[in-house]
Scaffold this active site. Structure first.
Site, short mmCIF file in Angstrom:
data_model
loop_
_atom_site.label_atom_id
_atom_site.label_comp_id
_atom_site.label_asym_id
_atom_site.label_seq_id
_atom_site.Cartn_x
_atom_site.Cartn_y
_atom_site.Cartn_z
N HIS A 190 -9.25 34.78 -83.17
CA HIS A 190 -9.30 33.41 -83.24
C HIS A 190 -10.57 33.13 -84.10
O HIS A 190 -11.48 33.99 -84.30
CB HIS A 190 -9.47 33.01 -81.57
CG HIS A 190 -9.90 31.61 -81.55
ND1 HIS A 190 -11.39 31.29 -81.66
CD2 HIS A 190 -9.17 30.38 -81.14
CE1 HIS A 190 -11.13 30.03 -81.28
NE2 HIS A 190 -9.94 29.48 -81.28
N PRO A 191 -10.62 31.93 -84.32
CA PRO A 191 -11.87 31.52 -85.41
C PRO A 191 -13.48 31.87 -84.88
O PRO A 191 -14.15 32.11 -85.48
CB PRO A 191 -11.79 30.06 -85.76
CG PRO A 191 -10.41 29.87 -85.72
CD PRO A 191 -9.81 30.79 -84.64
N ILE A 192 -13.64 31.80 -83.41
CA ILE A 192 -14.67 32.19 -83.05
C ILE A 192 -14.93 33.53 -83.02
O ILE A 192 -16.28 34.01 -82.73
CB ILE A 192 -14.86 31.51 -81.58
CG1 ILE A 192 -16.26 31.40 -80.94
CG2 ILE A 192 -14.06 32.04 -80.41
CD1 ILE A 192 -16.58 30.68 -79.68
N LYS A 193 -14.39 34.42 -82.83
CA LYS A 193 -14.34 35.71 -82.90
C LYS A 193 -14.96 36.65 -84.07
O LYS A 193 -15.10 36.22 -85.14
CB LYS A 193 -12.71 36.31 -82.75
CG LYS A 193 -12.16 35.89 -81.45
CD LYS A 193 -12.97 36.19 -80.13
CE LYS A 193 -12.25 35.89 -78.80
NZ LYS A 193 -11.68 34.63 -78.80
N ASN A 194 -15.22 37.82 -83.83
CA ASN A 194 -16.15 38.46 -84.76
C ASN A 194 -15.47 38.55 -86.09
O ASN A 194 -16.06 38.69 -87.19
CB ASN A 194 -16.50 40.13 -84.44
CG ASN A 194 -17.36 40.08 -83.25
OD1 ASN A 194 -16.89 39.35 -82.13
ND2 ASN A 194 -18.68 40.33 -83.37
#
Ligand SMILES: Cc1ncc(COP(=O)(O)O)c(C=O)c1O
Length: 394
Positions: A190-194
């Site tokens: 997901h875009p928030i992930k590392n």
């Protein structure tokens, strides 16, 4: 040196909780895929899966459309039957528990340890019944769960372990990367992930049959991949359907983003760790907050999130008022997580109620995650720290 484009969807001056770091090279490579005529799952997806396995030191990596889909299909592919109980933490994103439900299983929560906000091994043991078939720990915020303790419990009760590693891409436990050891690990892109693929996820398997079943389940239950059939160019409908599968395959457009994110994974994670270390030292010896990263074993964090627990007795503001004040100062923050067992569906379906998991509930009232992302500047972080401290003194 990070080369990500600075333009973003946020208002000028707003410091978001997180924003992906996408460099120009990635954008050019995506354009090439778009021009190539092959957009769905193909050779680039194969390359991405191999690159992920190399990066993590993992035997078999299968991509899919999200971490949620990965958890769901990992449960199915590992042969855990509907009706089985899976022990997990209530202090997680609801996807963990929803995916257990999607697989027809029962999420049984076990409370967390406030030192890390990770599931407590002792609490896991207390929840084991004859129906328990797996443990699903979540490496909250990228601080690994005590996996030796979890695998010891699993071995003595013959349980599978599916690690929800959505927050832990790049984390290490006792010198070993999450994904490089254990049973099954699921990651989110997901875009928030590392690292991100826009949306996406992957699962690490150690059993070829389970990985094959996963591959079939993610693509209609068909026993050969579309790319494999295309390469042969036979023109015949030379496949069989061995189960009623889903449609959860990762495209080459997503995969190329992932490939180029992976090239920068160490650099981006190091920056996340640097930011986390600076927050930690700014809050050290400050009695208004507690940083829940007090694991008693050697670990490297992924730096996915930077949560703090507010001591509500030492400020006149509520947690939600603090979040609102931060926003007034153009700073994004979030209360991750509201304990899953208190959501209406979980109360009504499984009978969970207030006071079932006191530690998770306490954390749920006091947690705030502060901004962390690879392109965050020192000045931005200094502003967050100073503003946060000022607000908490009110
Ligand atoms: C702990 C945890 N598990 C699972 C997921 C699901 O991942 P995805 O959004 O890729 O489906 C998330 C996503 O935020 C998560 O934080």
């Amino acid at each position: 040196m990070l080369k990500a484009k600075k333009q973003n969807m946020h208002n000028e001056g707003f410091i978001p909780l997180s924003i992906p770091s996408i460099d120009e090279e990635t954008i050019e490579e995506v354009a090439k895929v778009l021009r190539s005529g092959w957009l769905t799952t193909g050779s680039i997806n194969e390359r991405f899966e191999r690159a992920l396995a190399d990066y993590m030191g993992a035997p078999l990596v299968m991509t899919t459309t999200s971490g949620t889909a990965g958890i769901h299909l990992a449960i199915v592919a590992s042969g855990i039957e509907p009706g089985s109980e899976i022990i997990t933490t209530p202090f997680t994103f609801v996807a963990t528990a929803n995916a257990i439900v999607h697989a027809g299983c029962v999420p049984v929560f076990a409370d967390v340890d406030l030192n890390t906000l990770n599931i407590s091994p002792k609490a896991i043991e207390d929840k084991i019944t004859s129906k328990t078939k797996a443990i699903m720990p979540v490496h909250y915020a990228g601080v690994p769960v005590d996996m030796d303790a979890v695998y010891k419990i699993a071995a003595s009760h013959n349980l599978r372990v599916i690690e929800d590693s959505a927050h832990a891409f790049g984390s290490s436990y006792k010198g070993k990367k999450i994904g490089s050891f254990g049973d099954i690990q699921v990651f989110s892109f997901h875009p928030i992930k590392n690292i991100t693929t826009g949306e996406g996820g992957c699962v690490v398997f150690r059993n070829e049959q389970e990985a094959d079943l996963f591959a079939q389940m993610r693509f209609h239950g068909i026993n050969r991949s579309i790319w494999d059939r295309f390469k042969k160019q036979s023109g015949r409908l030379d496949y069989d359907v061995v189960c009623p599968g889903y449609k959860l395959n990762m495209s080459d457009i997503q995969s190329v983003i992932g490939l180029y994110q992976l090239k920068r994974a160490n650099e981006m994670n190091n920056r996340r760790r640097e930011i986390s270390a600076k927050y930690s030292s700014a809050f050290e010896n400050w009695d208004k907050v507690f940083v829940p990263d007090k694991a008693l074993y050697d670990f490297t964090r992924s730096g996915h999130l930077f949560p703090v627990l507010i001591d509500l007795k030492k400020t006149s503001l509520s947690r939600d008022e603090i979040i609102a004040r931060l926003k007034e100062h153009n700073i994004g923050s979030i209360a991750y997580y509201y304990p899953v067992h208190l959501f209406t569906y979980y109360r009504e379906k499984f009978g969970y109620k207030l006071n079932d998991f006191p530690e998770a509930e306490d954390a749920g009232c006091r947690v705030i995650c502060l901004p962390v992302y690879p392109d965050m500047t020192d000045d931005q972080q200094d502003f967050v720290i100073a503003t946060f401290k000022k607000i908490l003194k009110e």
